[in-house]
Motif scaffolding. Structure first.
Motif, short mmCIF file in Angstrom:
data_model
loop_
_atom_site.label_atom_id
_atom_site.label_comp_id
_atom_site.label_asym_id
_atom_site.label_seq_id
_atom_site.Cartn_x
_atom_site.Cartn_y
_atom_site.Cartn_z
N ILE A 183 0.85 -1.18 0.00
CA ILE A 183 0.00 0.00 0.00
C ILE A 183 0.89 1.24 0.00
O ILE A 183 1.78 1.38 0.84
CB ILE A 183 -0.93 0.04 1.22
CG1 ILE A 183 -1.75 -1.24 1.32
CG2 ILE A 183 -1.82 1.27 1.19
CD1 ILE A 183 -2.72 -1.46 0.20
N SER A 184 0.67 2.13 -0.95
CA SER A 184 1.49 3.34 -1.07
C SER A 184 1.04 4.42 -0.10
O SER A 184 -0.14 4.50 0.28
CB SER A 184 1.42 3.87 -2.50
OG SER A 184 2.04 5.13 -2.60
N SER A 185 1.97 5.29 0.28
CA SER A 185 1.66 6.39 1.20
C SER A 185 0.81 7.48 0.55
O SER A 185 0.27 8.34 1.24
CB SER A 185 2.95 7.00 1.74
OG SER A 185 3.75 7.50 0.67
N ASP A 186 0.70 7.48 -0.78
CA ASP A 186 -0.10 8.51 -1.43
C ASP A 186 -1.55 8.06 -1.66
O ASP A 186 -2.26 8.59 -2.51
CB ASP A 186 0.52 8.97 -2.75
CG ASP A 186 0.75 7.83 -3.73
OD1 ASP A 186 0.35 6.69 -3.43
OD2 ASP A 186 1.32 8.09 -4.81
N SER A 187 -2.01 7.08 -0.89
CA SER A 187 -3.38 6.59 -0.98
C SER A 187 -4.32 7.48 -0.17
O SER A 187 -3.92 8.10 0.81
CB SER A 187 -3.46 5.15 -0.48
OG SER A 187 -2.60 4.31 -1.24
N ASN A 188 -5.58 7.51 -0.57
CA ASN A 188 -6.59 8.32 0.15
C ASN A 188 -7.98 7.76 -0.14
O ASN A 188 -8.12 6.65 -0.66
CB ASN A 188 -6.48 9.79 -0.27
CG ASN A 188 -6.53 9.99 -1.78
OD1 ASN A 188 -7.25 9.28 -2.49
ND2 ASN A 188 -5.75 10.94 -2.28
N ARG A 189 -9.00 8.56 0.17
CA ARG A 189 -10.37 8.09 -0.01
C ARG A 189 -10.74 7.94 -1.49
O ARG A 189 -11.67 7.21 -1.83
CB ARG A 189 -11.37 9.05 0.66
CG ARG A 189 -11.51 8.86 2.17
CD ARG A 189 -12.58 9.81 2.75
NE ARG A 189 -13.80 9.77 1.98
CZ ARG A 189 -14.81 8.91 2.21
NH1 ARG A 189 -14.74 8.04 3.21
NH2 ARG A 189 -15.90 8.94 1.45
N GLN A 190 -10.03 8.61 -2.37
CA GLN A 190 -10.34 8.48 -3.79
C GLN A 190 -9.75 7.21 -4.38
O GLN A 190 -10.40 6.53 -5.18
CB GLN A 190 -9.83 9.68 -4.58
CG GLN A 190 -10.17 9.61 -6.06
CD GLN A 190 -9.81 10.88 -6.82
OE1 GLN A 190 -9.32 11.83 -6.24
NE2 GLN A 190 -10.04 10.88 -8.12
N GLY A 191 -8.53 6.89 -4.00
CA GLY A 191 -7.91 5.69 -4.54
C GLY A 191 -6.74 5.22 -3.70
O GLY A 191 -6.08 6.02 -3.02
#
Length: 318
Positions: free
Chosen positions: A212-220
Motif C-alpha cells: 500500500i502506497s503512502s499517497d493513498s486516500n479516499r479516492q484511490g
C-alpha cells in the motif's frame, strides 16, 4: 434533541453513509463509508438501519461531549475509546450518561473507525445521501470535515426502556479483516479491459506481492510492486475511451502502479481496468495502512457473491 459538541477534532472526521447512489451518470461521486462492513455493524449495534449516517474517523478520532443520554457504538480500526477517562470496548453497544465526554484516540491497527448513535445523526441529505463529498463541498456538515466547536445532533434520545446489549465477537471481525495474515489476500474479478494487459503480467499475478502506497486516500489506494520488472500492458496500451468506474475497480495507468478506486472515486476513467476487488474484501483494503503487503487473488463471480453473502450473514447475526 441531544447536542454533541466537538471539543477536539481529529485529522479527518466526516459524516458518511452507504453513498450517494444513482447519480454517477451526472458526474456525481458516490462517496460514503470506506469500510461499509464496520459502518453497517455500528448501525446495527444501536438499532439503526444500515444506511444511517455515521462519523468516519481517520487514524485519530475526536473528543465529543453529549448534553443528554445516548446509545452509541464504535467499530472499525482499533481506536482507544474512553468515556470520562474510562477505557471502553469497541464493537458493542455503549450507553452514555448526560454530560459524558467520549474521547476517540489513536488507532493501533487499521485506518478508519466509525461512530454510530441510536436514532441516527441529524444530517440533511443531499441527493438522497448524508455522505460528505469533500471535493465538491456538499453533503455531511457543509461539505467539510468536522472541526472543534461544531455542534452535532441526533434524531432521538434514549427512551425509558433499556435496550438489549449487542456485540460482535472478535473472532468474527478478525476473520473479515484477515487479521491473522501478514500478507492480506484481496480477491479480485479480472476484467473488463483484460485485452489491454500483457499475458506475462496476468500469469505472474499469483506470485506477486504489492505494498500500500503512502499517497493513498479516499479516492484511490495505490499499490507498489518492487519485484516485477516485466511488461504490464499489451499492444493496446493503458488507455481506453473514458468509461464507468466502480468501488474497487483497479486501473493501471502508463506508470504501471495499480490504483484501486475507492469511495470518493470519479464517476468515469480513461485508464484500462485490470480487475475489481470484490465487495467482501473492500472493508479489508480500507483498513490497510501504507506499507501493508497485499496480494491479488483472482476468483469467480460465484465465489465473489458467496463471500458477500457470508459477510452479510455476519452483519445480520447482530
Amino acid at each position: 434533541m441531544t447536542v454533541v459538541e466537538i471539543q477536539k477534532s481529529g485529522p479527518l472526521s466526516t459524516f458518511q453513509d452507504l453513498g450517494r447512489v444513482g447519480h454517477q451518470h451526472q458526474g456525481v461521486r458516490v462517496c460514503g463509508a470506506m469500510d461499509t462492513f464496520a459502518s453497517r455493524v455500528a448501525n446495527r449495534l444501536v438499532g439503526n438501519t444500515d444506511d444511517c449516517a455515521v462519523i468516519e474517523y481517520t487514524l485519530l478520532g475526536d473528543t465529543v461531549t453529549f448534553s443528554g443520554p445516548a446509545i452509541v457504538a464504535m467499530t472499525g480500526a482499533d481506536a482507544e475509546c474512553r468515556v470520562n477517562g474510562q477505557r471502553l470496548s469497541m464493537w458493542q453497544t455503549l450507553w452514555l450518561e448526560p454530560g459524558a465526554t467520549l474521547t476517540i484516540g489513536g488507532m493501533a491497527w487499521g485506518v478508519r473507525a466509525y461512530l454510530a448513535v441510536s436514532g441516527g445523526w441529524a444530517v440533511t441529505p443531499v441527493l438522497g445521501s448524508a455522505s460528505t463529498d469533500l471535493a465538491a463541498e456538499f453533503g455531511g456538515l457543509d461539505g467539510r470535515a468536522l472541526k472543534k466547536g461544531d455542534f452535532l445532533r441526533f434524531n432521538t434520545g434514549v427512551g425509558d426502556e433499556t435496550p438489549a446489549m449487542k456485540k460482535l465477537s472478535a473472532n468474527r471481525y478478525r476473520e473479515v479483516y484477515h487479521r491473522d495474515q501478514e500478507v492480506i489476500p484481496l480477491r479480485v474479478l479480472l476484467g473488463p479491459d483484460s485485452d489491454h494487459f500483457h499475458s506475462r503480467f496476468v500469469a505472474a499475478l499469483d506470485q506477486l506481492q504489492f505494498q500500500i502506497s503512502s499517497d493513498s486516500n479516499r479516492q484511490g489506494i495505490t499499490l507498489d510492486c518492487k519485484h516485477y520488472d516485466g511488461p504490464i500492458h499489451g499492444a493496446l496500451g493503458p488507455d481506453i475511451i473514458s468509461s464507468f468506474t466502480t468501488f474497487g475497480m483497479i486501473q493501471i495507468p502508463r506508470h504501471g502502479r495499480p490504483t484501486v478506486l475507492m469511495a470518493d472515486r470519479q464517476s468515469t476513467g480513461g485508464f484500462a481496468r485490470f480487475a475489481k476487488v470484490i465487495d467482501a474484501d473492500l472493508p479489508t483494503l480500507a483498513q490497510c495502512r501504507p506499507g501493508q503487503s497485499v496480494c491479488l487473488v483472482p476468483v469467480s463471480l460465484a465465489e465473489a457473491r458467496a463471500a458477500k453473502l457470508y459477510q452479510d450473514a455476519i452483519v445480520d447475526s447482530i
